[in-house]
Design a protein around this motif. Structure first.
Motif, mmCIF file in Angstrom:
data_model
loop_
_atom_site.group_PDB
_atom_site.id
_atom_site.type_symbol
_atom_site.label_atom_id
_atom_site.label_comp_id
_atom_site.label_asym_id
_atom_site.label_seq_id
_atom_site.Cartn_x
_atom_site.Cartn_y
_atom_site.Cartn_z
ATOM 1 N N ARG A 39 10.601 -10.222 -6.330
ATOM 2 C CA ARG A 39 10.663 -10.540 -4.895
ATOM 3 C C ARG A 39 11.897 -9.902 -4.247
ATOM 4 O O ARG A 39 11.817 -9.350 -3.154
ATOM 5 C CB ARG A 39 10.694 -12.064 -4.768
ATOM 6 N N THR A 40 13.047 -9.988 -4.921
ATOM 7 C CA THR A 40 14.283 -9.404 -4.379
ATOM 8 C C THR A 40 14.142 -7.895 -4.238
ATOM 9 O O THR A 40 14.465 -7.324 -3.186
ATOM 10 C CB THR A 40 15.476 -9.707 -5.317
ATOM 11 N N LEU A 41 13.635 -7.247 -5.311
ATOM 12 C CA LEU A 41 13.504 -5.786 -5.296
ATOM 13 C C LEU A 41 12.532 -5.341 -4.206
ATOM 14 O O LEU A 41 12.799 -4.384 -3.471
ATOM 15 C CB LEU A 41 13.016 -5.297 -6.663
ATOM 16 N N MET A 42 11.413 -6.041 -4.096
ATOM 17 C CA MET A 42 10.428 -5.694 -3.070
ATOM 18 C C MET A 42 10.962 -5.997 -1.683
ATOM 19 O O MET A 42 10.704 -5.249 -0.735
ATOM 20 C CB MET A 42 9.132 -6.481 -3.302
ATOM 21 N N PRO A 89 -6.704 -7.197 -0.918
ATOM 22 C CA PRO A 89 -7.091 -6.857 0.458
ATOM 23 C C PRO A 89 -7.073 -5.343 0.640
ATOM 24 O O PRO A 89 -6.252 -4.652 0.043
ATOM 25 C CB PRO A 89 -6.013 -7.530 1.305
ATOM 26 N N GLY A 90 -7.976 -4.832 1.436
ATOM 27 C CA GLY A 90 -8.015 -3.390 1.683
ATOM 28 C C GLY A 90 -9.277 -3.016 2.413
ATOM 29 O O GLY A 90 -10.156 -3.864 2.624
ATOM 30 N N PRO A 91 -9.396 -1.750 2.807
ATOM 31 C CA PRO A 91 -10.583 -1.308 3.522
ATOM 32 C C PRO A 91 -11.783 -1.239 2.571
ATOM 33 O O PRO A 91 -11.603 -1.113 1.363
ATOM 34 C CB PRO A 91 -10.207 0.102 3.991
ATOM 35 N N SER A 92 -12.991 -1.321 3.117
ATOM 36 C CA SER A 92 -14.196 -1.062 2.317
ATOM 37 C C SER A 92 -14.280 0.441 2.079
ATOM 38 O O SER A 92 -13.609 1.231 2.743
ATOM 39 C CB SER A 92 -15.438 -1.547 3.061
ATOM 40 N N ILE A 93 -15.140 0.837 1.138
ATOM 41 C CA ILE A 93 -15.264 2.273 0.856
ATOM 42 C C ILE A 93 -15.771 3.024 2.093
ATOM 43 O O ILE A 93 -15.294 4.122 2.387
ATOM 44 C CB ILE A 93 -16.131 2.535 -0.401
ATOM 45 N N ASP A 94 -16.685 2.423 2.862
ATOM 46 C CA ASP A 94 -17.185 3.114 4.060
ATOM 47 C C ASP A 94 -16.088 3.268 5.106
ATOM 48 O O ASP A 94 -15.988 4.314 5.757
ATOM 49 C CB ASP A 94 -18.398 2.367 4.642
ATOM 50 N N GLN A 95 -15.259 2.241 5.257
ATOM 51 C CA GLN A 95 -14.140 2.339 6.216
ATOM 52 C C GLN A 95 -13.164 3.429 5.789
ATOM 53 O O GLN A 95 -12.643 4.181 6.617
ATOM 54 C CB GLN A 95 -13.422 0.984 6.315
ATOM 55 N N PHE A 142 2.773 5.282 -3.356
ATOM 56 C CA PHE A 142 3.318 3.928 -3.205
ATOM 57 C C PHE A 142 3.277 3.140 -4.511
ATOM 58 O O PHE A 142 4.205 2.414 -4.838
ATOM 59 C CB PHE A 142 2.517 3.138 -2.157
ATOM 60 N N HIS A 143 2.166 3.234 -5.210
ATOM 61 C CA HIS A 143 1.898 2.382 -6.363
ATOM 62 C C HIS A 143 2.710 2.877 -7.575
ATOM 63 O O HIS A 143 2.522 4.011 -8.008
ATOM 64 C CB HIS A 143 0.405 2.454 -6.659
ATOM 65 N N PRO A 144 3.593 2.043 -8.117
ATOM 66 C CA PRO A 144 4.456 2.509 -9.212
ATOM 67 C C PRO A 144 3.687 3.168 -10.360
ATOM 68 O O PRO A 144 4.109 4.214 -10.868
ATOM 69 C CB PRO A 144 5.152 1.231 -9.675
ATOM 70 N N VAL A 148 3.170 -12.210 -5.713
ATOM 71 C CA VAL A 148 4.262 -11.529 -4.989
ATOM 72 C C VAL A 148 3.892 -10.081 -4.686
ATOM 73 O O VAL A 148 4.321 -9.538 -3.663
ATOM 74 C CB VAL A 148 5.621 -11.553 -5.743
ATOM 75 N N CYS A 149 3.116 -9.446 -5.567
ATOM 76 C CA CYS A 149 2.716 -8.046 -5.334
ATOM 77 C C CYS A 149 1.784 -7.950 -4.133
ATOM 78 O O CYS A 149 1.946 -7.079 -3.273
ATOM 79 C CB CYS A 149 2.031 -7.456 -6.562
ATOM 80 N N VAL A 150 0.807 -8.840 -4.076
ATOM 81 C CA VAL A 150 -0.136 -8.835 -2.950
ATOM 82 C C VAL A 150 0.614 -9.113 -1.647
ATOM 83 O O VAL A 150 0.408 -8.425 -0.643
ATOM 84 C CB VAL A 150 -1.272 -9.872 -3.173
ATOM 85 N N ALA A 151 1.519 -10.105 -1.675
ATOM 86 C CA ALA A 151 2.290 -10.433 -0.466
ATOM 87 C C ALA A 151 3.112 -9.224 -0.019
ATOM 88 O O ALA A 151 3.221 -8.937 1.185
ATOM 89 C CB ALA A 151 3.193 -11.632 -0.745
ATOM 90 N N HIS A 152 3.672 -8.504 -0.976
ATOM 91 C CA HIS A 152 4.467 -7.313 -0.656
ATOM 92 C C HIS A 152 3.590 -6.227 -0.025
ATOM 93 O O HIS A 152 3.952 -5.637 1.003
ATOM 94 C CB HIS A 152 5.130 -6.780 -1.933
ATOM 95 N N MET A 153 2.432 -5.985 -0.623
ATOM 96 C CA MET A 153 1.539 -4.961 -0.074
ATOM 97 C C MET A 153 1.111 -5.320 1.344
ATOM 98 O O MET A 153 1.014 -4.456 2.213
ATOM 99 C CB MET A 153 0.304 -4.810 -0.973
ATOM 100 N N GLU A 154 0.868 -6.621 1.571
ATOM 101 C CA GLU A 154 0.464 -7.051 2.914
ATOM 102 C C GLU A 154 1.597 -6.855 3.913
ATOM 103 O O GLU A 154 1.378 -6.418 5.042
ATOM 104 C CB GLU A 154 -0.005 -8.512 2.873
#
Lengths: 202, 202
Positions: free
Chosen positions: B64-67, A180-186, B168-170, B123-129
């Motif tokens: 999951r715990t660390l995030m 999930p994330g913004p489009s390049i234009d956004q 943000f991204h390791p 779990v990574c996607v859920a964390h980012m969200e």
């Protein structure tokens, strides 16, 4: 005589890079050897080593060519006419499109990027600096015309490039394609907002 | 009786995760086996498998715990008092600091991140969200107080997170540490500028 022999030398150098790039695309970066490249050119590996002192030097040369093509396109847009924000958008989308085509997905060139990143190649840093400078040119033009409001041009260019990392960096383009994330234009809208004149503080 | 046995079950689950995390930090993610974890807890591997149906499930539990710890800190800042821009800065720097400590440099946990990214863990996607939502809370507070001007809150949060990818991204934190670029404070200034009220068009 010197000029002619220099010309031939440059020509052979170019030929080695063209063949190396084709082999990297066909059989992959790791599997291609200097012997493969020499064989395609009907020369001895020793002759290839006269032009490039290591396999890595050939790889860097190919990477340099591929990155140089992106830089030429970006430069062309920086020197064109039209509003800075329109050209900034066009430049960012061009860099994203060219990097996606070259390095992402099924492309065997992705292997080359992974290694270049791991080994921390100087050519990558030089390329990022060149792209930041070219983006800086357009931001500077926008500041001059009043489209943008920028206190420190170099810093603004670095921030704009950093903000676009998801769309510039080959590894991030690949990794984020399904996230999930913004489009390049956004995302470009957000960057342009960051460069636009502020409301005066109340 | 049900409640007590459920309590014991949860307790054992927690213990497995604590021991697994310690072993990942000490001997690395790849080298740690379910048998190692079981041995430390003086139980049979079969008993560990009663709680986690695969080695990957233990790894995801540790991740999951660390995030989750990062999310708790971010939430705490979202719920504190003070101007939104000050708390947004504090939140972004906290996420950067915690991710740097955990996953970057000599930390053996970096291995875990690399694999999680390659295998595209949910779990990574859920964390980012979750992080985007928490950042969105503070941006929303800033929009309500007039500090920020935001047309689409969810989009603004995604753009702010995306702009901070380098911090943000390791993998990006590790890769960019020695590269030219803005400092984290300079990048936060740029993001805050993008969220601030615009000058009215002439």
């Amino acid at each position: 005589m010197t000029l002619i022999s220099e010309h031939i030398e440059t020509d052979t150098r170019e030929k080695i890079l063209v063949v190396a790039e084709r082999l990297f695309r066909q059989i992959g970066y790791q599997k291609t050897t200097v012997a493969d490249i020499a064989k395609e050119l009907r020369m001895s590996p020793a002759n290839v080593y006269r032009f490039f002192d290591s396999k890595k030097a050939i790889h860097e040369g190919v990477a340099r060519t591929l990155m140089g093509e992106v830089e030429v396109e970006a430069q062309r847009i920086a020197q064109a006419a039209g509003p800075a924000s329109v050209r900034l958008r066009q430049m960012i989308k061009t860099i994203n499109r060219m990097n996606t085509e070259r390095y992402v997905g099924d492309s065997k060139l992705h292997e080359m990027v992974e290694i270049a990143m791991q080994e921390d190649w100087g050519v990558c840093v030089a390329h990022m600096e060149m792209i930041a400078r070219t983006i800086g040119q357009v931001i500077g033009q926008g500041a001059a015309s009043g489209e943008f409001e920028v206190a420190d041009l170099q810093l603004a260019s670095l921030c704009a490039c950093t903000a676009m990392m998801r769309f510039f960096h080959p590894q991030m383009i690949a990794q984020c394609a399904t996230k999930p994330g913004p489009s390049i234009d956004q995302m470009i809208d957000f960057v342009i907002a960051g460069l636009s004149p502020r409301a005066k503080a109340n």
